[in-house]
Design an enzyme around this catalytic site. Structure first.
Site, PDB file in Angstrom:
ATOM      1  N   ASP A  66     -82.127 -19.985  -3.416  1.00 49.92           N
ATOM      2  CA  ASP A  66     -81.571 -21.338  -3.465  1.00 49.92           C
ATOM      3  C   ASP A  66     -81.083 -21.761  -2.091  1.00 49.92           C
ATOM      4  O   ASP A  66     -81.347 -22.881  -1.633  1.00 49.92           O
ATOM      5  CB  ASP A  66     -80.423 -21.386  -4.477  1.00 49.92           C
ATOM      6  N   ASP A 109     -79.402 -28.836  -8.836  1.00 44.82           N
ATOM      7  CA  ASP A 109     -78.776 -30.101  -8.467  1.00 44.82           C
ATOM      8  C   ASP A 109     -79.828 -31.122  -8.064  1.00 44.82           C
ATOM      9  O   ASP A 109     -80.737 -31.412  -8.836  1.00 44.82           O
ATOM     10  CB  ASP A 109     -77.737 -29.874  -7.373  1.00 44.82           C
ATOM     11  N   PHE A 124     -78.872 -23.052  -8.203  1.00 46.36           N
ATOM     12  CA  PHE A 124     -77.908 -24.115  -8.455  1.00 46.36           C
ATOM     13  C   PHE A 124     -78.660 -25.428  -8.678  1.00 46.36           C
ATOM     14  O   PHE A 124     -79.017 -26.129  -7.719  1.00 46.36           O
ATOM     15  CB  PHE A 124     -76.939 -24.230  -7.282  1.00 46.36           C
TER      16      PHE A 124
END
Length: 252
Positions: free
Chosen positions: A227, A160, A158
């Site tokens: 992650d 970010d 993910f």
């Protein structure tokens, strides 16, 4: 709602999660699709700040991008009502047990989840929040019931703030001097810029390379599992890390 907290110093994911959990426990009817479709800004801000303020006190601050957050929550309510009989569970079941299909359905029906950009003339899709929705459903249900999703290994990490921040700290990611100075000095990096896209894409590539190295050592993990591990490590050592990049966006 899980995006771009950094403009409010000290606000973290735990404050968002805690606020929403409080609503789920004390007023679950407020999370029905019909209620979400008409949610007001004051109500949402109250929810999101409830775990940020010291107990018994109020805080004089505002949630970043509140107007956009309200719009996106209302969008979720309307889409669920119009396409899934008002139930997120129907959305999940429509994927027929496929993790990648569920992520695609989220991006298809909810415009606010269409995390993409144009990079040197090419369309690049990250779908961070669509994928993390799938990963969270899978994790929360421990791969059973609604969480019995096949192909979780097809999801990427993910991309970010926290994971690239940790990888940068560990010198797994290296930035060119102008980008390094911008990140270290907390200067905003434009959404969709080459620098921002490169940070996110390099994060995904780095995690995939780490998966490959672990596989060679006989340890097979998904990008989602890795992650989670990296994110938790970053959270635990947050005070030791250099700043993360600053991008104002609704995608992460």
């Amino acid at each position: 709602l899980n995006f771009c907290f950094w403009p409010l110093e000290g606000y973290e994911y735990e404050h968002l999660a805690g606020g929403l959990k409080h609503v789920a426990v004390t007023s679950p009817q407020m999370l029905d699709a019909k209620a979400l479709a008409s949610l007001t800004a004051p109500t949402l801000e109250k929810w999101l700040l409830s775990e940020f303020a010291p107990k018994g006190k109020t805080v004089k601050c505002s949630i970043p991008s509140l107007t956009e957050r309200v719009r996106l929550v209302r969008e979720v309510g309307h889409v669920l009502i119009e396409n899934f009989k008002g139930k997120a569970s129907n959305l999940i079941r429509a994927a027929n047990g496929s993790a990648s299909r569920l992520a695609a359905l989220v991006a298809q029906f909810f415009p606010g989840f269409r995390d993409h950009c144009i990079y040197r003339g090419m369309q690049v899709s990250f779908f961070k929040r669509a994928q993390i929705f799938v990963g969270d459903i899978y994790g929360a249900f421990e791969g059973k019931g609604l969480g019995a999703l096949k192909g979780v290994g097809d999801l990427t990490c993910f991309a970010d703030y926290r994971v690239p921040q940790l990888l940068y700290h560990l010198k797994i990611l290296k930035y060119a001097k102008p980008l390094r100075e911008a990140v270290d000095n907390k200067r905003p990096i434009a959404a969709g810029s080459e620098e921002e896209v490169a940070i996110r894409a390099s994060t995904i590539l780095a995690v995939e390379m780490m998966r490959g190295m672990l596989a060679k050592a006989g340890k097979n993990v998904t990008a989602v599992q890795l992650d989670w591990c990296l994110w938790e490590s970053g959270e635990a050592d947050l005070e030791k890390l250099q700043p993360h990049h600053r991008t104002l966006t609704i995608y992460y």
